[in-house]
Design an enzyme around this catalytic site. Structure first.
Site, PDB file in Angstrom:
ATOM      1  N   LYS A 190       0.834  -1.203   0.000  1.00 36.21           N
ATOM      2  CA  LYS A 190       0.000   0.000   0.000  1.00 36.21           C
ATOM      3  C   LYS A 190       0.872   1.256   0.000  1.00 36.21           C
ATOM      4  O   LYS A 190       0.542   2.263  -0.639  1.00 36.21           O
ATOM      5  CB  LYS A 190      -0.911  -0.003   1.226  1.00 36.21           C
ATOM      6  CG  LYS A 190      -1.759   1.254   1.374  1.00 36.21           C
ATOM      7  CD  LYS A 190      -2.686   1.175   2.578  1.00 36.21           C
ATOM      8  CE  LYS A 190      -3.512   2.455   2.704  1.00 36.21           C
ATOM      9  NZ  LYS A 190      -4.483   2.390   3.817  1.00 36.21           N
ATOM     10  N   HIS A 192     -11.680 -31.623 -32.266  1.00 38.29           N
ATOM     11  CA  HIS A 192     -12.468 -30.436 -31.939  1.00 38.29           C
ATOM     12  C   HIS A 192     -13.392 -30.683 -30.752  1.00 38.29           C
ATOM     13  O   HIS A 192     -14.563 -30.324 -30.758  1.00 38.29           O
ATOM     14  CB  HIS A 192     -13.251 -29.948 -33.156  1.00 38.29           C
ATOM     15  CG  HIS A 192     -12.394 -29.629 -34.325  1.00 38.29           C
ATOM     16  ND1 HIS A 192     -11.372 -28.714 -34.267  1.00 38.29           N
ATOM     17  CD2 HIS A 192     -12.384 -30.131 -35.586  1.00 38.29           C
ATOM     18  CE1 HIS A 192     -10.768 -28.648 -35.451  1.00 38.29           C
ATOM     19  NE2 HIS A 192     -11.350 -29.507 -36.258  1.00 38.29           N
TER      20      HIS A 192
END
Length: 511
Positions: free
Chosen positions: A137, A274
């Site tokens: 921070k 696929h």
């Protein structure tokens, strides 16, 4: 004022070299007790214990050691804020310039073969994330390091005075990703422990395995991430023995192949194209199983993926080598079999231990702005679960074929139709906008083999047209969920032609 670095790490990799580097740069090093302190000391650096700074000993088995104003005041104070600096002076708080922290090994503890719940809880770090978040921070004034891989670049930046605002911000961003990842693992653990299927917030985390060359198409970017705790049959734990790097589509197809393969205990082979199976075979040997999968659709298997649940032997390898395949997955490869297949430069040979353990029981699908979460389709059907809807009951052989077809159709895109016979798919119809279309594709693919086969449908028949096509092709038995308001129409057609039809009471839509 002498600059200070506070170090508290569970991962001691490269720590000694880093501590020596900081010491040479004139940093005073503060350390928590135990392994961190001793490791730094063994490097020839004399650290100061945190308790010497705070005047308060580590207590409660180390649960409380850094949670103190003299530590966090030194981290969180904004150097350009006059009020902060005044308060530091009034309270005898000295600034800390670098925080080097990595956390208790929560993930590693979960991965242990035998571990108590008490040990898991004790490896939830409290002080570490608090210091990291505080330093991140305040990154404008602080340097925060959470990853030993960054030690060298941080030392270089300190020597060259190049750890500017942007680099500090990058280190801070890495901290917040790391603590979010850490907390997400803990959240997932408690969600499992408390059996909360769909809590008010759903937190997941993944770690990168690799960047991919591209996504589904060359203009799309992609990367492969894995669940940090994988204890199941998964591509995240696969060992690549040979061939090119896996692509996005490879991973999708290979995952589909593994999901199908998990349905079968006897020697089984699955060919996928696929994300749909183009051939599934089960037999007494893996070679016979592969021949069945190959003969199910010898055209579509070209350029596909094959998954096997037994070691690849020489006979199977010789047949596999005759076909252009993207990937072969198996629990192992006999030495001579590997020698045969590895002659093909580009084929990917993947070794994966097969097991029955399941990953998290949820499947996530992203949509724009959100995610859909559902339990996995783990539905099973046994012979005793089948409800005979027609006058004629299926024979014992037909029941075996029906159950085989039902396992296969579960993994075919809806609308899905599978024709099967003797533990082999002979026709697969996938992803059509109507069920008759899928049936026609499966029947055409099966050709003469359709005679005497069985049909599996992933969902019910809203009208009898699909059943009529099956009868014309020579299908002798049908398995479907049942539940249409016009079920009787299909039953009547079956009865008129002496066809057996059974209901599962369960559908397998796959979109």
């Amino acid at each position: 004022m002498k600059k200070r670095a506070l170090i508290s790490v569970s991962n001691k990799d490269n720590l000694q070299a880093f501590a020596k580097g900081l010491d040479q740069l004139g940093y005073e090093i503060i350390s928590t007790g135990g392994g961190t302190f001793q490791t730094i000391k063994d490097a020839g650096v004399e650290p100061i214990l945190v308790e010497e700074i705070t005047g308060f000993p580590e207590i409660m088995d180390g649960r409380v050691k850094t949670l103190h104003p003299l530590v966090h005041g030194g981290i969180l104070a904004k150097r350009a804020n006059e009020a902060h600096m005044k308060q530091m002076a009034e309270n005898n708080i000295e600034p800390i310039d670098i925080i080097v922290v990595n956390l208790y090994p929560f993930k590693e503890t979960l991965e242990k073969i035998s571990v108590s719940k008490e040990e898991i809880i004790e490896n939830i770090d409290i002080g570490g994330p608090t210091m990291l978040r505080a330093a991140a921070k305040n990154f404008e004034d602080m340097i925060v390091v959470v990853d030993p891989a960054d030690y060298e670049s941080v030392l270089t930046g300190l020597r060259d005075e190049t750890l500017d605002f942007e680099k500090r911000k990058q280190l801070a961003g890495k901290v917040f990703r790391h603590t979010a990842y850490y907390d997400a693992m803990i959240a997932q653990y408690f969600m499992t422990e408390t059996n909360e299927e769909f809590p008010e917030t759903y937190t997941v985390t993944y770690e990168k395995v690799q960047d991919l060359r591209y996504g589904e198409n060359p203009h799309q970017q992609a990367a492969f991430y894995k669940n940090p705790i994988v204890n199941t049959m998964s591509l995240a734990t696969v060992k690549q023995l040979h061939g090119k790097e896996l692509s996005y589509n490879n991973i999708q197809d290979a995952n589909a192949a593994l999901e199908i393969l998990s349905e079968y205990k006897d020697p089984a082979a699955v060919a996928v194209k696929h994300m749909n199976p183009c051939g599934i075979g089960v037999a007494e040997t893996i070679n016979q199983a592969f021949l069945k999968a190959y003969e199910a659709d010898s055209t579509s298997i070209f350029g596909g993926i094959v998954a096997l649940n037994r070691e690849v032997d020489v006979a199977t390898a010789e047949k596999l080598s005759e076909i252009f395949l993207e990937i072969v997955i198996a629990p192992s490869f006999a030495d001579e079999a590997f020698a045969i297949l590895s002659k093909k430069k580009n084929i990917r040979l993947l070794e994966l231990e097969l097991n029955e353990e399941k990953s998290a029981n949820h499947k996530l699908t992203t949509v724009d702005g959100g995610v859909l979460i559902q339990s996995r389709d783990n539905g099973k059907v046994a012979a005793t679960d089948l409800k005979v809807a027609t006058k004629r009951e299926p024979t014992e052989q037909e029941i075996a074929d029906l159950l085989f077809g039902w396992k296969a159709v579960k993994h075919v895109k809806s609308n899905a139709i599978v024709l099967a016979k003797d533990n082999q798919t002979i026709g697969v119809g996938a992803g059509q906008m109507n069920r008759v279309g899928s049936a026609m594709i499966a029947i055409e693919q099966a050709g003469e083999k359709a005679k005497g086969s069985v049909m599996a449908s992933d969902a019910y028949f809203p009208m009898p047209d699909t059943v009529e096509k099956a009868i014309e092709a020579g299908v002798t038995a049908i398995i479907q969920p049942g539940g249409s308001i016009r079920d009787q129409d299909s039953i009547d057609v079956c009865d008129a032609h002496g066809i057996a039809m059974v209901y599962t009471g369960m559908r397998h839509f796959k979109h």
